[in-house]
Design an enzyme around this catalytic site. Structure first.
Site, mmCIF file in Angstrom:
data_model
loop_
_atom_site.group_PDB
_atom_site.id
_atom_site.type_symbol
_atom_site.label_atom_id
_atom_site.label_comp_id
_atom_site.label_asym_id
_atom_site.label_seq_id
_atom_site.Cartn_x
_atom_site.Cartn_y
_atom_site.Cartn_z
ATOM 1 N N HIS A 188 -9.698 1.481 4.521
ATOM 2 C CA HIS A 188 -8.433 1.699 5.233
ATOM 3 C C HIS A 188 -8.659 2.735 6.335
ATOM 4 C CE1 HIS A 188 -4.359 2.924 6.145
ATOM 5 N NE2 HIS A 188 -3.983 1.774 5.636
ATOM 6 N N GLU B 294 -5.746 -4.396 10.619
ATOM 7 C CA GLU B 294 -4.701 -3.413 10.893
ATOM 8 C C GLU B 294 -5.054 -2.625 12.156
ATOM 9 O OE1 GLU B 294 -2.459 -2.237 7.047
ATOM 10 O OE2 GLU B 294 -4.288 -1.059 7.132
ATOM 11 N N LYS C 127 0.162 4.231 -0.427
ATOM 12 C CA LYS C 127 -0.491 5.466 0.052
ATOM 13 C C LYS C 127 -0.241 6.607 -0.949
ATOM 14 C CE LYS C 127 -0.178 3.541 4.617
ATOM 15 N NZ LYS C 127 -0.239 3.728 6.048
ATOM 16 N N GLY D 283 2.298 2.713 10.809
ATOM 17 C CA GLY D 283 3.306 3.759 10.655
ATOM 18 C C GLY D 283 3.988 4.174 11.946
ATOM 19 N N SER E 241 3.114 -1.665 10.638
ATOM 20 C CA SER E 241 4.541 -1.713 10.935
ATOM 21 C C SER E 241 5.188 -3.060 10.612
ATOM 22 C CB SER E 241 4.802 -1.327 12.390
ATOM 23 O OG SER E 241 4.448 0.033 12.596
ATOM 24 N N ASN F 73 0.875 -1.176 0.000
ATOM 25 C CA ASN F 73 0.000 0.000 0.000
ATOM 26 C C ASN F 73 0.915 1.230 0.000
ATOM 27 O OD1 ASN F 73 -1.853 2.016 0.446
ATOM 28 N ND2 ASN F 73 -2.298 1.443 2.578
ATOM 29 N N GLU G 197 -7.037 5.192 7.265
ATOM 30 C CA GLU G 197 -6.794 6.589 6.873
ATOM 31 C C GLU G 197 -7.992 7.164 6.125
ATOM 32 O OE1 GLU G 197 -2.973 5.825 5.098
ATOM 33 O OE2 GLU G 197 -2.205 5.418 7.108
HETATM 34 P P1 PGA Z 1 2.600 0.658 7.766
HETATM 35 O O1 PGA Z 1 1.139 0.863 7.127
HETATM 36 O O2 PGA Z 1 3.130 -0.642 7.207
HETATM 37 O O3 PGA Z 1 3.380 1.838 7.337
HETATM 38 O O4 PGA Z 1 2.415 0.575 9.253
HETATM 39 C C1 PGA Z 1 0.276 -0.204 6.885
HETATM 40 C C2 PGA Z 1 -0.985 0.297 6.231
HETATM 41 O O5 PGA Z 1 -1.457 1.380 6.577
HETATM 42 O O6 PGA Z 1 -1.550 -0.382 5.345
#
Ligand code: PGA
Length: 253
Positions: free
Chosen positions: A94, A165, A11, A171, A210, A9, A96
């Site tokens: 997601h 998640e 983003k 992140g 992460s 992903n 976000e």
């Molecule tokens: P990350 O994000 O691996 O940077 O923690 C995962 C995601 O949001 O899909």
């Protein structure tokens, strides 16, 4: 052994077309032919076509979509349009999107149905926002699943994927422990069994938050998290790291 599913992903990254193509080529170069993994790369919309051109062994994914097929919806992109660009998978719900764009479970449900209608494989992302006891997590995830998949039969979702998640792990560098991930996996399976009123649920369940090359194996190993794959954000922007994740997932029993 079932193929592990590894989704990148990206983003809202990278900043340029050149970087996107170079990253794709580097990742492709690191994946063996007939590898025992399903690798999916989900770039931002304007990079879908150039990335698709550079894909050999992996599939193309999108990070979101709108639920209507076409019309006066400024700024939106439909499932049909994605399908025609060669997209096979679409991430929906997601955290976000839920946080910054106020997407509700009802909106997510519409998108899931529209994705299925457009013959895209939905990757439904769920997860609790902060650390909480397992009982509470169970309530949050069951609600997200029953609302997000409201009126979506097991048969309709037969190729669908769930990505668990925990939002606090995204992140932050603070991944869930494989032990906790395994407990959550059981919760999600149970919730799907309840929803579809059958024990025969084969939906792949991924972990995200992460994930790095260093901890990837622990999430997918039988003895660890037992997950069917991973949704990778930050680490998917570094070809070496992402290829490392794929390799350790493939090697792990
Ligand atoms: P990350 O994000 O691996 O940077 O923690 C995962 C995601 O949001 O899909």
């Amino acid at each position: 052994m079932k193929k592990k599913i590894i989704i990148a992903n990206w983003k809202m990254n990278p900043g340029s077309l050149k970087e996107a193509v170079s990253l794709t080529k580097q990742v492709e170069g690191g994946i063996q032919k007939n590898t025992n993994a399903r690798v999916i790369i989900a770039p931002p919309f304007p990079l879908l076509l150039p990335v698709r051109k550079a894909l050999r062994k992996s599939k193309l994914g999108a990070q979101d979509m709108f639920w209507e097929p076409r019309g006066a919806y400024t700024g939106e992109v439909s499932g049909e349009q994605l399908k025609r660009c060669g997209v096979s998978y679409v991430i929906i719900g997601h955290s976000e999107r839920r946080i910054h764009f106020k997407e509700t479970d009802a909106v997510i449900n519409k998108k899931i149905k529209a994705a299925l209608k457009s013959k895209l494989t939905p990757v439904l992302a769920i997860g609790e926002t902060k650390r909480m006891p397992l009982k509470k997590i169970q309530r949050v995830l069951s609600r997200q699943l029953s609302r997000g998949l409201d009126d979506v039969s097991r048969r309709a979702f037969k190729n669908g994927i769930i990505a668990y998640e925990p939002v606090w792990a995204i992140g932050t560098g603070l991944a869930a422990t494989p032990r906790d991930a395994k407990k959550t996996l059981a919760i999600i399976k149970e919730a799907l069994q309840r929803l579809w009123k059958t024990k025969r649920v084969a939906t792949p369940i991924l972990y995200g938050g992460s994930v790095k090359a260093k901890n990837a194996a622990s999430f997918v190993s039988e003895k660890g998290g037992g997950m069917d794959g991973m949704l990778v954000g930050g680490a998917s922007l570094n070809a070496k790291e992402f290829v490392g994740i794929i390799h350790s997932a493939v090697k792990t029993k």
